[in-house]
Design a protein around this motif. Structure first.
Motif, PDB file in Angstrom:
ATOM      1  N   PHE A 176       0.845  -1.279  -0.081  1.00 42.74           N
ATOM      2  CA  PHE A 176      -0.055  -0.128  -0.033  1.00 42.74           C
ATOM      3  C   PHE A 176       0.904   1.450   0.081  1.00 42.74           C
ATOM      4  CE2 PHE A 176      -3.182  -3.208   1.461  1.00 42.74           C
ATOM      5  CZ  PHE A 176      -4.351  -2.704   0.861  1.00 42.74           C
ATOM      6  N   GLY A 177       2.365   1.093  -0.091  1.00 42.72           N
ATOM      7  CA  GLY A 177       2.958   2.140   0.078  1.00 42.72           C
ATOM      8  C   GLY A 177       2.846   3.298   1.248  1.00 42.72           C
ATOM      9  N   GLU A 178       2.716   4.530   0.735  1.00 44.22           N
ATOM     10  CA  GLU A 178       2.267   5.363   1.662  1.00 44.22           C
ATOM     11  C   GLU A 178       0.738   5.634   2.027  1.00 44.22           C
ATOM     12  OE1 GLU A 178       2.943   9.704  -0.209  1.00 44.22           O
ATOM     13  OE2 GLU A 178       4.285   8.246  -0.944  1.00 44.22           O
ATOM     14  N   GLU A 179      -0.074   5.078   1.211  1.00 41.66           N
ATOM     15  CA  GLU A 179      -1.506   5.069   1.131  1.00 41.66           C
ATOM     16  C   GLU A 179      -2.342   5.175   2.367  1.00 41.66           C
ATOM     17  OE1 GLU A 179      -2.681   6.758  -1.577  1.00 41.66           O
ATOM     18  OE2 GLU A 179      -0.577   6.645  -2.258  1.00 41.66           O
ATOM     19  N   LYS A 180      -1.796   4.238   3.323  1.00 47.39           N
ATOM     20  CA  LYS A 180      -2.459   3.704   4.590  1.00 47.39           C
ATOM     21  C   LYS A 180      -1.566   3.952   5.770  1.00 47.39           C
ATOM     22  CE  LYS A 180      -5.452   0.182   4.392  1.00 47.39           C
ATOM     23  NZ  LYS A 180      -5.919  -1.071   4.207  1.00 47.39           N
ATOM     24  N   PRO A 181      -1.281   5.060   6.144  1.00 49.52           N
ATOM     25  CA  PRO A 181      -0.576   5.439   7.400  1.00 49.52           C
ATOM     26  C   PRO A 181      -1.280   4.863   8.761  1.00 49.52           C
ATOM     27  CG  PRO A 181      -1.527   7.287   6.474  1.00 49.52           C
ATOM     28  CD  PRO A 181      -1.849   6.438   5.597  1.00 49.52           C
ATOM     29  N   ALA A 182      -0.485   4.263   9.531  1.00 48.93           N
ATOM     30  CA  ALA A 182      -1.119   3.795  10.827  1.00 48.93           C
ATOM     31  C   ALA A 182      -1.277   5.163  11.641  1.00 48.93           C
ATOM     32  CB  ALA A 182      -0.215   2.957  11.338  1.00 48.93           C
ATOM     33  N   VAL A 183      -0.364   6.089  11.688  1.00 45.59           N
ATOM     34  CA  VAL A 183      -0.228   7.255  12.528  1.00 45.59           C
ATOM     35  C   VAL A 183      -0.265   8.347  11.573  1.00 45.59           C
ATOM     36  CG1 VAL A 183       0.952   8.438  14.412  1.00 45.59           C
ATOM     37  CG2 VAL A 183       0.701   5.993  14.287  1.00 45.59           C
ATOM     38  N   ALA A 184      -0.976   9.269  11.839  1.00 44.83           N
ATOM     39  CA  ALA A 184      -0.908  10.817  11.071  1.00 44.83           C
ATOM     40  C   ALA A 184       0.270  11.482  11.643  1.00 44.83           C
ATOM     41  CB  ALA A 184      -2.278  11.493  10.956  1.00 44.83           C
TER      42      ALA A 184
END
Length: 202
Positions: A176-184
């Motif tokens: 998912f690359g950078e598309e689904k960050p766990a933390v903003a």
């Protein structure tokens, strides 16, 4: 002669008043061409007004089923939504579901070797279980580069599992690359949480 004409007029007026035909019963033709008399239209208007007042709540003016004549008082059927199991909760008990990586790296660190071994044992003991490995990155770098790096991270965990005897058919790896960050966030603490590979069981 005038007296005769006046007498005829008075007699005709009296005859009309004495007639048994009520003015309300004179036929009226509507646009559809059917004959409707005035008393019927008045009765229909009264019935319509009664129905409208019965279908409205006197205090709020909103229609309520309980005020309608012959209304069936049935409760709406309950819709049971299918229970969806949280597949991320499957897998080995008390084992982490996330492997973290260093910046711009897809090497599995030694500190996560025990986590991978726990998942490998679970998958070997449960041949019908399937796992999806999702690779992620932080926001630095281009979208294409991060998709490739996320795939390398997922594949690195996959390779570690297969080296421990897990069937490759049980594992799927995706990025998912950078598309689904766990933390903003755009600081190192957020970046460290977003450089990861996650286990999702099916």
């Amino acid at each position: 002669m005038k007296k005769f004409i006046w007498s005829l007029l008075i007699v005709s007026l009296l005859a009309a008043c004495a007639s048994g035909v009520k003015l309300n019963d004179v036929p009226v033709e509507d646009k559809s061409g059917s004959q409707v008399n005035n008393s019927q239209t008045k009765d229909a208007d009264k019935a319509s007004k009664a129905a409208n007042s019965a279908s409205s709540n006197p205090s709020t003016g909103t229609a309520t089923a309980s005020n309608l004549p012959d209304a069936k008082q049935t409760a709406p059927a309950a819709v049971n939504a299918p229970a969806t199991a949280d597949t991320s909760m499957s897998g080995p008990a008390n084992a982490a579901k996330v492997i973290y990586f260093d910046y711009d790296s897809y090497i599995v660190k030694p500190e996560f070797q025990a986590v991978i071994e726990a998942h490998a044992q679970y998958l070997k003991a449960n041949q019908r279980s399937r796992v999806s490995l999702e690779g992620h990155t932080d926001e630095r770098g281009s979208r294409e580069y991060n998709l490739a790096l996320g795939q390398k991270r997922a594949d690195a965990v996959r390779q570690s599992l297969t080296l421990l005897g897990v069937s490759a058919a049980q594992i799927e790896s995706v990025s998912f690359g950078e598309e689904k960050p766990a933390v903003a966030g755009s600081d190192e603490a957020a970046y460290a949480k977003n450089r990861r590979a996650e286990f999702f069981y099916k």
